[in-house]
Design a protein around this motif. Structure first.
Motif, mmCIF file in Angstrom:
data_model
loop_
_atom_site.group_PDB
_atom_site.id
_atom_site.type_symbol
_atom_site.label_atom_id
_atom_site.label_comp_id
_atom_site.label_asym_id
_atom_site.label_seq_id
_atom_site.Cartn_x
_atom_site.Cartn_y
_atom_site.Cartn_z
ATOM 1 N N ARG A 1 0.830 -1.195 0.000
ATOM 2 C CA ARG A 1 0.000 0.000 0.000
ATOM 3 C C ARG A 1 0.876 1.261 0.000
ATOM 4 N NH1 ARG A 1 -5.406 -0.759 1.095
ATOM 5 N NH2 ARG A 1 -5.970 -2.885 1.644
ATOM 6 N N THR A 2 1.960 1.211 0.758
ATOM 7 C CA THR A 2 2.891 2.333 0.809
ATOM 8 C C THR A 2 3.545 2.553 -0.552
ATOM 9 O OG1 THR A 2 3.332 1.895 3.144
ATOM 10 C CG2 THR A 2 4.922 3.281 1.987
ATOM 11 N N LEU A 3 3.945 1.463 -1.192
ATOM 12 C CA LEU A 3 4.549 1.563 -2.521
ATOM 13 C C LEU A 3 3.545 2.078 -3.543
ATOM 14 C CD1 LEU A 3 6.664 -1.729 -2.633
ATOM 15 C CD2 LEU A 3 7.535 0.606 -2.537
ATOM 16 N N ALA A 4 2.292 1.644 -3.425
ATOM 17 C CA ALA A 4 1.252 2.133 -4.335
ATOM 18 C C ALA A 4 1.071 3.639 -4.169
ATOM 19 C CB ALA A 4 -0.070 1.405 -4.077
ATOM 20 N N MET A 5 1.086 4.110 -2.917
ATOM 21 C CA MET A 5 0.980 5.543 -2.663
ATOM 22 C C MET A 5 2.190 6.264 -3.251
ATOM 23 S SD MET A 5 0.532 7.571 0.968
ATOM 24 C CE MET A 5 2.175 7.138 1.548
ATOM 25 N N GLY A 6 3.364 5.651 -3.129
ATOM 26 C CA GLY A 6 4.583 6.227 -3.700
ATOM 27 C C GLY A 6 4.491 6.361 -5.212
ATOM 28 N N LEU A 7 3.898 5.361 -5.886
ATOM 29 C CA LEU A 7 3.722 5.439 -7.338
ATOM 30 C C LEU A 7 2.802 6.601 -7.699
ATOM 31 C CD1 LEU A 7 3.367 1.698 -8.428
ATOM 32 C CD2 LEU A 7 5.312 3.222 -8.809
ATOM 33 N N TYR A 8 1.742 6.773 -6.917
ATOM 34 C CA TYR A 8 0.817 7.892 -7.167
ATOM 35 C C TYR A 8 1.550 9.225 -7.055
ATOM 36 C CZ TYR A 8 -2.379 11.634 -5.970
ATOM 37 O OH TYR A 8 -3.004 12.847 -5.913
ATOM 38 N N LEU A 9 2.326 9.410 -5.982
ATOM 39 C CA LEU A 9 3.040 10.671 -5.775
ATOM 40 C C LEU A 9 4.118 10.883 -6.836
ATOM 41 C CD1 LEU A 9 3.403 10.539 -1.884
ATOM 42 C CD2 LEU A 9 1.897 12.020 -3.212
ATOM 43 N N ARG A 10 4.699 9.798 -7.295
ATOM 44 C CA ARG A 10 5.764 9.898 -8.299
ATOM 45 C C ARG A 10 5.231 10.318 -9.664
ATOM 46 N NH1 ARG A 10 9.540 4.702 -10.073
ATOM 47 N NH2 ARG A 10 10.322 5.557 -12.025
ATOM 48 N N PHE A 11 4.049 9.814 -10.049
ATOM 49 C CA PHE A 11 3.555 10.022 -11.404
ATOM 50 C C PHE A 11 2.355 10.964 -11.520
ATOM 51 C CE2 PHE A 11 5.665 5.819 -11.769
ATOM 52 C CZ PHE A 11 6.547 6.114 -12.791
ATOM 53 N N ARG A 12 1.836 11.470 -10.425
ATOM 54 C CA ARG A 12 0.645 12.324 -10.500
ATOM 55 C C ARG A 12 0.967 13.633 -11.224
ATOM 56 N NH1 ARG A 12 -0.002 14.939 -4.428
ATOM 57 N NH2 ARG A 12 1.957 16.078 -4.462
ATOM 58 N N LYS A 13 -0.104 14.341 -11.601
ATOM 59 C CA LYS A 13 0.071 15.643 -12.250
ATOM 60 C C LYS A 13 0.764 16.596 -11.284
ATOM 61 C CE LYS A 13 -3.804 15.380 -15.453
ATOM 62 N NZ LYS A 13 -5.113 15.923 -15.849
ATOM 63 N N GLU A 14 1.489 17.572 -11.874
ATOM 64 C CA GLU A 14 2.257 18.522 -11.069
ATOM 65 C C GLU A 14 1.358 19.232 -10.064
ATOM 66 O OE1 GLU A 14 5.815 19.802 -9.884
ATOM 67 O OE2 GLU A 14 5.560 18.593 -11.691
ATOM 68 N N ASN A 15 1.855 19.309 -8.844
ATOM 69 C CA ASN A 15 1.134 19.952 -7.751
ATOM 70 C C ASN A 15 2.016 21.070 -7.200
ATOM 71 O OD1 ASN A 15 0.214 20.476 -4.989
ATOM 72 N ND2 ASN A 15 -1.124 18.711 -5.298
ATOM 73 N N PRO A 16 1.459 22.253 -6.893
ATOM 74 C CA PRO A 16 2.282 23.357 -6.377
ATOM 75 C C PRO A 16 3.120 22.969 -5.158
ATOM 76 C CG PRO A 16 0.073 24.139 -6.861
ATOM 77 C CD PRO A 16 0.052 22.645 -7.042
ATOM 78 N N ASP A 17 2.593 22.073 -4.334
ATOM 79 C CA ASP A 17 3.326 21.654 -3.139
ATOM 80 C C ASP A 17 4.546 20.802 -3.476
ATOM 81 O OD1 ASP A 17 1.523 22.969 -1.522
ATOM 82 O OD2 ASP A 17 0.248 21.203 -1.271
ATOM 83 N N ASP A 18 4.555 20.209 -4.691
ATOM 84 C CA ASP A 18 5.678 19.347 -5.068
ATOM 85 C C ASP A 18 6.995 20.107 -5.077
ATOM 86 O OD1 ASP A 18 3.967 17.254 -5.324
ATOM 87 O OD2 ASP A 18 3.783 17.386 -7.501
ATOM 88 N N LYS A 19 6.951 21.378 -5.506
ATOM 89 C CA LYS A 19 8.179 22.168 -5.604
ATOM 90 C C LYS A 19 8.789 22.409 -4.230
ATOM 91 C CE LYS A 19 6.893 24.370 -9.931
ATOM 92 N NZ LYS A 19 6.569 25.630 -10.637
ATOM 93 N N LYS A 20 7.927 22.497 -3.204
ATOM 94 C CA LYS A 20 8.432 22.663 -1.843
ATOM 95 C C LYS A 20 8.994 21.345 -1.318
ATOM 96 C CE LYS A 20 4.755 26.020 -0.897
ATOM 97 N NZ LYS A 20 3.527 26.268 -0.109
ATOM 98 N N LEU A 21 8.312 20.259 -1.690
ATOM 99 C CA LEU A 21 8.656 18.937 -1.155
ATOM 100 C C LEU A 21 9.827 18.302 -1.894
ATOM 101 C CD1 LEU A 21 7.652 16.777 0.889
ATOM 102 C CD2 LEU A 21 6.342 15.786 -0.987
ATOM 103 N N ILE A 22 9.847 18.468 -3.231
ATOM 104 C CA ILE A 22 10.843 17.778 -4.054
ATOM 105 C C ILE A 22 11.726 18.793 -4.751
ATOM 106 C CG2 ILE A 22 11.173 16.127 -5.931
ATOM 107 C CD1 ILE A 22 8.364 15.088 -5.310
#
Length: 203
Positions: free
Chosen positions: A47-68
């Motif tokens: 389940r954790t890996l599935a969530m990781g895949l979602y975060l890795r491939f999802r559409k760009e999110n404004p919060d991503d720039k702060k996080l990654i």
């Protein structure tokens, strides 16, 4: 005196048997608990890996720039790359060959999968929510139109009850995030076996 000794021996044997029984039972109980805990942990990991895949491939999110950031240990790719990722997973686990369709004008088909049984169509969705039946309906219309064997709808999340009911009898396999992780891990294991065949000393 002899009767007392015999009774003492019997008592010792009975006590020994009881202790052995308790230890064996405790050991078996421990093994069962350990196995149950391993199964739970394994499911949580998937389940954790599935969530990781979602975060890795999802559409760009404004919060991503702060996080990654550029030097982050996290991998961030766009949803288009997710189509190639899933197609590669199918290559490794199901055999045959896959072809990723162009990003635009694909009519709801993200990749094609050629197998011995025929051609299958795939649609992938990088979603955190449960996927409804629309994606299945669109893929099914493409399968019917082209007269193909069947298809797959893959999501990083899960499916609604309506989606599950809609897919019944359509020869469309629904693959949720945890099942996708299963396939991904299977593909990695297959790749490792291939490497071992080519490089026997590989560990």
């Amino acid at each position: 005196m002899k009767i007392f000794i015999i009774e003492l021996i019997v008592a010792i044997v009975l006590i020994g048997a009881f202790i052995h029984f308790r230890l064996t039972k405790s050991k078996e109980h421990y093994k069962a608990a350990l196995l149950a805990r391993h199964i739970d942990t394994s499911d949580e990991m998937k389940r954790t890996l599935a969530m990781g895949l979602y975060l890795r491939f999802r559409k760009e999110n404004p919060d991503d720039k702060k996080l990654i950031k550029d030097n982050s240990i996290f991998i961030k790719q766009d949803p288009i790359a997710f189509e190639s990722f899933v197609a590669e997973v199918f290559d490794r686990t199901r055999g045959g060959s896959t072809w990723v369709t162009p990003p635009s004008g694909d009519y709801g088909v993200d990749f094609e999968h050629e197998t011995k049984e025929g051609k299958f169509l795939g649609q992938v969705k990088c979603y955190k929510d449960d996927l409804d039946f629309e994606a299945i309906a669109i893929l099914h219309s493409n399968i019917i139109k082209q007269g193909l064997q069947g298809g797959y709808v893959i999501t990083t999340g899960d499916f609604t009850k309506n989606a599950l009911r809609y897919a019944e009898g359509l020869n469309i396999e629904l693959i949720n995030g945890v099942q996708l992780v299963d396939l991904w891990l299977e593909g990695l294991e297959n790749a490792e076996q291939e490497i071992k065949q080519v490089i026997p000393e590989y560990v």
